[in-house]
Structures are given as structure tokens and as C-alpha cells.
Design an enzyme around this catalytic site. Structure first.
Site, short mmCIF file in Angstrom:
data_model
loop_
_atom_site.label_atom_id
_atom_site.label_comp_id
_atom_site.label_asym_id
_atom_site.label_seq_id
_atom_site.Cartn_x
_atom_site.Cartn_y
_atom_site.Cartn_z
N LYS A 54 0.83 -1.21 0.00
CA LYS A 54 0.00 0.00 0.00
C LYS A 54 0.87 1.26 0.00
O LYS A 54 0.63 2.19 -0.77
CB LYS A 54 -0.93 0.01 1.23
N GLN A 98 -4.63 -0.90 9.69
CA GLN A 98 -4.59 -2.26 9.15
C GLN A 98 -5.17 -3.26 10.16
O GLN A 98 -4.77 -3.27 11.33
CB GLN A 98 -3.12 -2.62 8.82
N ASP A 121 -11.11 3.35 4.00
CA ASP A 121 -11.44 1.93 3.95
C ASP A 121 -12.95 1.74 3.77
O ASP A 121 -13.40 0.70 3.30
CB ASP A 121 -11.02 1.26 5.27
#
Ligand code: NAP
Length: 294
Positions: A54, A98, A121
Site C-alpha cells: 500500500k 490495518q 477503507d
């Protein structure tokens, strides 16, 4: 194999290229650089791989990448304090924590602490609610990636029978809302569904988000159907290593499906590209600029 291969690696590269061009325009015309903060707690090896990928792709798209690592022993209060700092930082347009988190930290509390405007997200309940009620807003990355892949095969999904196996908040449910918004007829199946293969065989578009290696075999698939495999499962090899497989038994399903995504190289790379897209959009929205055209 007779199915058309849906090349997520190529489609995601094309999307990232368009995002990079939009980032350049944003910088030239408005002096803005989208910033994505990624927070990694502990040292889960799979999470470390995802985070590395990422951050590299964020930088490659011309965006600012900020990586925060906390030890496995970090408290929930420490992580919430970091999220509060990132919420207040005007140079940060997107925040991604995460998952999974160590057991002492409640992931839901952390998700709800993120400013919904920076929720790239798409997991915050407000983001989920906007999606469910058809309001404009951030679309969760993996489901959005699935839609883009499906539309690479079908110009319109309107009227298609779509079956999703899996009802998680991060994949199955938001994917159902996105498919409804595309005017597909949507069925969500799960571990308590009866006659799963029979339900799945109704699908023109079958999406598997189960987390069970190669569970979806050819008995689940109507000939000619488009199959999107969200699963990422690590299975041990005879040599004592791990290999990645999806939720779909690729070799046998590819013999009867019309189109199919591979694992790896299908939905996975789309998730990261859509994360960058959401960060770009969040940056535009934060600066009262129109949504970027790609
Ligand atoms: P999850 O939260 O564990 O949800 C799995 C869903 O599958 C649940 O709804 C569960 O039903 C259902 N299920 C489990 N076993 C089943 C069975 N035997 N028959 C029918 N349904 C069954 O998983 P997730 O987070 O949605 O992830 C699903 C998969 O996608 C995983 O392999 C994950 O690694 C992968 N993933 C990939 C990406 C990507 O970027 N490609 C992103 C996210 C996730 P119940 O609700 O009844 O328990």
C-alpha cells in the site's frame, strides 16, 4: 481453461495510472497532495506485506504516504490517540488502520474513532449507512474493486442475477449494496444458507467472499457465469511453504465459467487501487473540489 481471465493486475495498473494523472493535475492546479496515513500495530506477517504494498503504491501515484507502526503491546488508548492526531492533521486525507489488531484493542472502537471524511477503507458505520441508503460517499475498497472487475466484462450489471457468498461488513454486505446500486438482483448467502450450490448456480455473477480455500467448485457455477473470487487463503505446500488460493477452485471452475478472476492477481490489486482512489476523492472533498474525473 475456457473462461475469459479477468486480469486484476492490468485493470488495477490502468486505474492507478489514471489516479496518478489526477494527482498531478491536483498538484499543478491547486497545490494539493493527497495524503494517506497507514497504521500498523504489531507484526502480523500478512499485514506487513499488505502495508508495504500500500505505501509503495501510494508513493508511486504521487501521493504522500505516512506509515505509523505501533508495537504488538500498544494499548487501545495509544492507538485512539494516534487516530485523533491523524483526524486533526490537515495533510492527512485518508486514514487506514490495518486489521487485524491485537486482542487488547477493540477494532470497532478504532473504526468508529476515524473521522468519516477520512475513512478511506469505508468501514465506519456512517460510511456504511450512507452506502446502504444510497447517499454519495466513500465506497469500501474491495467491494468497489469487485464492481470494476465485473464491469470490465459486462458494460451494465442491470438485471443480472448476482449471488454473493459471505455477509461480512467489509466485503459481502457493502458489495450487495453496490450491486443493488448497479440494478442487479442480489442474493447474499452465508454459512446458514440451505443448498448453497443451488443458490450459487442461479448466478450470472457469482462473488465468493468466504475465506474457505477453493470451497466454490464447479457444482456452484452456472455455465457461462462471471466469477469474482475475493478469497485470499494461505495453504501449506508439500515443500513446507505457503501458496495463495482463493475461495474458488480455479482450475475446474475456469472450465465452465464465462469469465473468472485469478488469485493472486484478481481482486487483491484492485483493493489497493481503490484505496488510492478513495484517498484522492477524500482529498478533493476536504478541499471542496469536485470529485475527480478519471
Ligand atoms: P469473514 O468476515 O470471515 O466472512 C466470511 C463469510 O463467509 C461469513 O459471512 C460466513 O458466514 C461465510 N461463510 C463461512 N463459511 C461458509 C460456508 N462454509 N458456507 C457459506 N458461507 C460461509 O471474511 P471476509 O473478511 O469477508 O473475507 C472473506 C475472504 O476474502 C477471506 O479469504 C479474506 O482473506 C478475503 N479478503 C480479500 C480481500 C482482498 O483485497 N482481495 C479483502 C478482504 C477480504 P456467517 O456470516 O454465517 O458466519
Amino acid at each position: 481453461m475456457s473462461a475469459r481471465l479477468i486480469d486484476g493486475t492490468a485493470i488495477s495498473a490502468e486505474l492507478r495510472n489514471k489516479i496518478a494523472q489526477a494527482v498531478t493535475r491536483l498538484s499543478q492546479e491547486h497545490g494539493l497532495t493527497p495524503g494517506l496515513a497507514v497504521v500498523l500495530v504489531g507484526n502480523n506477517p500478512a499485514s506487513e506485506v499488505y502495508v508495504r504494498s500500500k505505501t509503495a503504491k501510494t508513493t508511486a501515484a504521487g501521493m504522500r504516504s505516512l506509515l505509523y507502526t505501533l508495537p504488538d503491546t500498544a494499548s487501545e488508548a495509544e492507538l485512539l490517540a494516534l487516530v485523533a492526531d491523524l483526524n486533526a492533521d490537515a495533510a492527512v486525507h485518508g486514514i487506514l488502520v490495518q486489521l487485524p489488531l491485537p486482542p487488547q484493542i477493540d477494532p470497532q472502537k478504532v473504526i468508529e474513532a476515524i473521522n468519516p471524511a477520512k475513512d478511506v477503507d469505508g468501514f465506519h458505520p456512517l460510511t456504511a449507512g450512507r452506502l446502504a441508503t444510497g447517499l454519495p460517499g466513500i465506497k469500501p475498497c474491495t467491494p468497489l474493486g469487485c464492481i470494476i472487475l465485473a464491469k470490465s466484462v459486462h458494460a451494465s450489471l442491470a438485471g443480472m442475477e448476482a449471488v454473493i457468498i459471505g455477509r461480512s461488513n467489509i466485503v459481502g454486505k457493502p458489495l450487495a449494496h453496490l450491486l443493488l446500486a448497479e440494478n442487479a438482483t442480489v442474493t447474499i448467502a452465508h454459512s446458514r444458507s440451505r443448498d448453497l450450490p443451488g443458490i450459487a448456480r442461479r448466478a450470472d455473477l457469482l462473488c465468493a467472499a468466504v475465506g474457505r480455500p477453493e470451497m466454490v467448485d464447479k457444482t456452484f457455477v452456472k455455465p457461462g457465469a462471471t466469477v469474482i473470487d475475493v478469497g485470499i487463503n494461505r495453504v501449506p505446500t508439500a515443500e513446507g511453504k505457503n501458496r495463495l488460493v482463493g475461495d474458488v477452485a480455479f482450475a475446474e471452475v475456469a472450465e465452465i465459467a464465462g469469465a473468472i478472476t485469478p488469485v493472486p492477481g484478481g481482486v487483491g490489486p484492485m483493493t489497493i487501487a481503490c484505496l488510492l482512489l478513495n484517498t484522492l476523492r477524500a482529498c478533493c472533498a476536504a478541499n471542496r473540489l469536485p470529485d475527480p474525473t478519471l
